[in-house]
Design an enzyme around this catalytic site. Structure first.
Site, PDB file in Angstrom:
ATOM      1  N   HIS A 277       8.709   3.505  -7.813  1.00 42.45           N
ATOM      2  CA  HIS A 277       7.889   3.718  -6.619  1.00 42.45           C
ATOM      3  C   HIS A 277       8.554   3.109  -5.392  1.00 42.45           C
ATOM      4  O   HIS A 277       8.443   3.642  -4.289  1.00 42.45           O
ATOM      5  CB  HIS A 277       6.501   3.088  -6.798  1.00 42.45           C
ATOM      6  CG  HIS A 277       5.691   3.708  -7.895  1.00 42.45           C
ATOM      7  ND1 HIS A 277       4.347   3.443  -8.067  1.00 42.45           N
ATOM      8  CD2 HIS A 277       6.017   4.582  -8.868  1.00 42.45           C
ATOM      9  CE1 HIS A 277       3.890   4.129  -9.110  1.00 42.45           C
ATOM     10  NE2 HIS A 277       4.893   4.812  -9.615  1.00 42.45           N
TER      11      HIS A 277
ATOM     12  N   ASP B 102       0.562   3.019  -3.181  1.00 43.26           N
ATOM     13  CA  ASP B 102       0.955   3.870  -4.295  1.00 43.26           C
ATOM     14  C   ASP B 102      -0.227   3.989  -5.246  1.00 43.26           C
ATOM     15  O   ASP B 102      -1.298   3.414  -5.025  1.00 43.26           O
ATOM     16  CB  ASP B 102       2.254   3.383  -4.962  1.00 43.26           C
ATOM     17  CG  ASP B 102       2.093   2.083  -5.755  1.00 43.26           C
ATOM     18  OD1 ASP B 102       0.956   1.573  -5.872  1.00 43.26           O
ATOM     19  OD2 ASP B 102       3.116   1.569  -6.252  1.00 43.26           O
TER      20      ASP B 102
END
Length: 475
Positions: free
Chosen positions: A22, A120
């Site tokens: 991520h 995220d």
């Protein structure tokens, strides 16, 4: 403000859970917001370990000018039992870091206006920070749109499908997306539906809905369904901004030993094997991969890790222990290292993957189908050998093989292994003179579309400009 002084740039705060997969695209998103759209960006990374991994240090060292990367301290080492799963450790690290993230966000807000909070998929517990700041919260989704659609549809699938998902004879149908076979579903959906693992996954899916919009690391030409952003009847905009990948300057990597080795190899002759920063194989599977590489009779670069019997195949999720220079590759089959000397190169720590994939000597990429690796392969026009291990990687592999036709996928034996004959045969399918011309043509067409998508006139360039303008007043 005095005459001639510029107003401070509006700042976007980005929150990243302790997932290296991520962090890389979030750094690139932050870079583009700063460089191309006149915003400021602070990226907060929640750690799950006391010492940062090599992968994290490599990214941190290359964070571009104008992007502030702040590491949030990890939880106490003994906060969870050693048996805790990756998901539990990620969730715990996120929850532990929310108070610190809030403190940083409020401090930043005192000196310049905040434009938006970007989180995220694991950082939904921080949504309240956006409410407190009075700014919108967007989720940056680092996997394909198809997987986001699956998550957002999960509550209604849960309500309408009876029995275990793994026993379903019909694939799951999502609006505009490729059908998803039961065997390709993420592991929490293959668990018993009365289990805690599934309950937490379903709860997480419901939490995903509570944002103001989605930014997805994909592009329209790859997943046309993203055009229809009325997912599950939710009025939440979806913006495809990808492919956002690692953009460390190639010059920084040209002296790495593997680049010098590649310079000496013929064009399109080398198999690049990397199963991601988190991916691990068992002892037996590592041996089959080694023997399969030898059997394929192709040159190879293998980013290698010590075997790990983690059943999910993600034993190095929080960083691998590097194989020291003085250690043997004693876990490889007897005589293998000697027999492949000069033909194969082993990289036992962080490898400059984007530089490797862009090298003309690379013929194919054996990948775990983590989305960053997939996008890097696409952007470099390299045919793929799909070897999915965990998370959404089986869905990605299915899309690459069946829908896009840019990958050859390995098949498991009845014992759940990819046998050496399968390794060799699949590599041959993806390499020059082995029937790979169709793969190569398709992936190069897709590469051209991906490169164009990122330009100001492309679909992703346009989408990022649209989002940035939403975050800037008076535009």
């Amino acid at each position: 403000m005095g005459h001639g002084e510029e107003a401070p740039r509006r700042r976007v705060i980005l929150l990243c859970s302790p997932c290296m997969g991520h962090l890389i695209p979030l750094v690139e998103l932050a870079r583009r917001l700063v460089a191309d759209h006149g915003l400021a960006a602070t990226l907060l990374f929640a750690t799950a370990t006391a010492t940062p991994s090599d992968e994290y240090l490599a990214v941190a060292a290359a964070v571009p000018d104008g992007v502030d990367l702040v590491t949030l301290p990890g939880p106490a080492a003994d906060a969870l039992p050693p048996s805790a799963s990756v998901r539990e450790r990620v969730a715990h690290a996120v929850v532990s870091s929310v108070p610190r993230a809030r403190h940083v966000a409020l401090s930043l807000a005192a000196s310049a206006p905040i434009a938006a909070l970007v989180i995220d998929v694991a950082f939904t517990p921080a949504r309240g920070i956006a409410t407190e700041l009075g700014v919108p919260v967007y989720m940056f989704f680092t996997s394909p749109y198809t997987v986001l659609s699956l998550l957002l549809h999960l509550p209604e699938l849960d309500a309408t499908i009876t029995g275990e998902y793994r026993d379903a004879t019909e694939p799951i149908r999502l609006p505009g997306c490729r059908l998803i076979a039961a065997s390709d579903l993420p592991s929490p959906m293959l668990a018993d539906r009365n289990s805690e693992v599934y309950a937490k996954f379903l709860h997480g899916a419901k939490e995903c809905r509570k944002v103001d919009g989605f930014l997805v690391n994909t592009f329209l030409e790859l997943e046309p369904a993203v055009v229809d952003s009325s997912i599950s009847g939710l009025e939440r905009p979806v913006h495809a901004l990808g492919p956002l990948v690692w953009t460390r300057p190639a010059a920084a990597d040209k002296d790495h030993e593997c680049m010098r080795w590649l310079d000496r190899q013929p064009p399109e002759s080398v198999v690049y094997v990397s199963l991601g920063s988190g991916g691990t194989l068992t002892w037996q599977q590592t041996a089959e991969l080694a023997l399969g590489l030898e059997m394929s009779q192709h040159r190879f670069i293998w980013v290698i890790k010590r075997p790990n019997d983690d059943p999910l195949g993600c034993g190095s999720f929080f960083g691998a222990r590097n194989i020291g220079a003085d250690e043997d590759l004693d876990f490889l089959p007897g005589g293998f290292v000697e027999r492949t000397r000069g033909v194969g190169l082993f990289v036992s720590s962080w490898a400059p993957q984007t530089a490797i994939l862009s090298h003309p000597s690379i013929g194919c990429f054996v990948t775990h189908c983590g989305w960053n690796s997939v996008l890097e392969g696409l952007l470099n026009g390299v045919p793929l050998v799909a070897w999915p291990l965990y998370a959404e990687q089986r869905i990605n592999a299915s899309m690459l093989e069946g829908q896009l036709g840019v990958a050859a996928r390995v098949k498991l034996s009845n014992g759940g292994l990819v046998l050496k004959q399968e390794v060799a045969g699949t590599i041959k399918c993806a390499m020059k003179n082995g029937g790979a011309e169709t793969l190569r043509k398709k992936i190069r067409k897709l590469k051209d579309k991906a490169v164009h998508a990122l330009t100001p006139a492309g679909s992703s360039g346009h989408a990022l400009a649209e989002v940035s303008n939403l975050w800037k007043p008076g535009t």
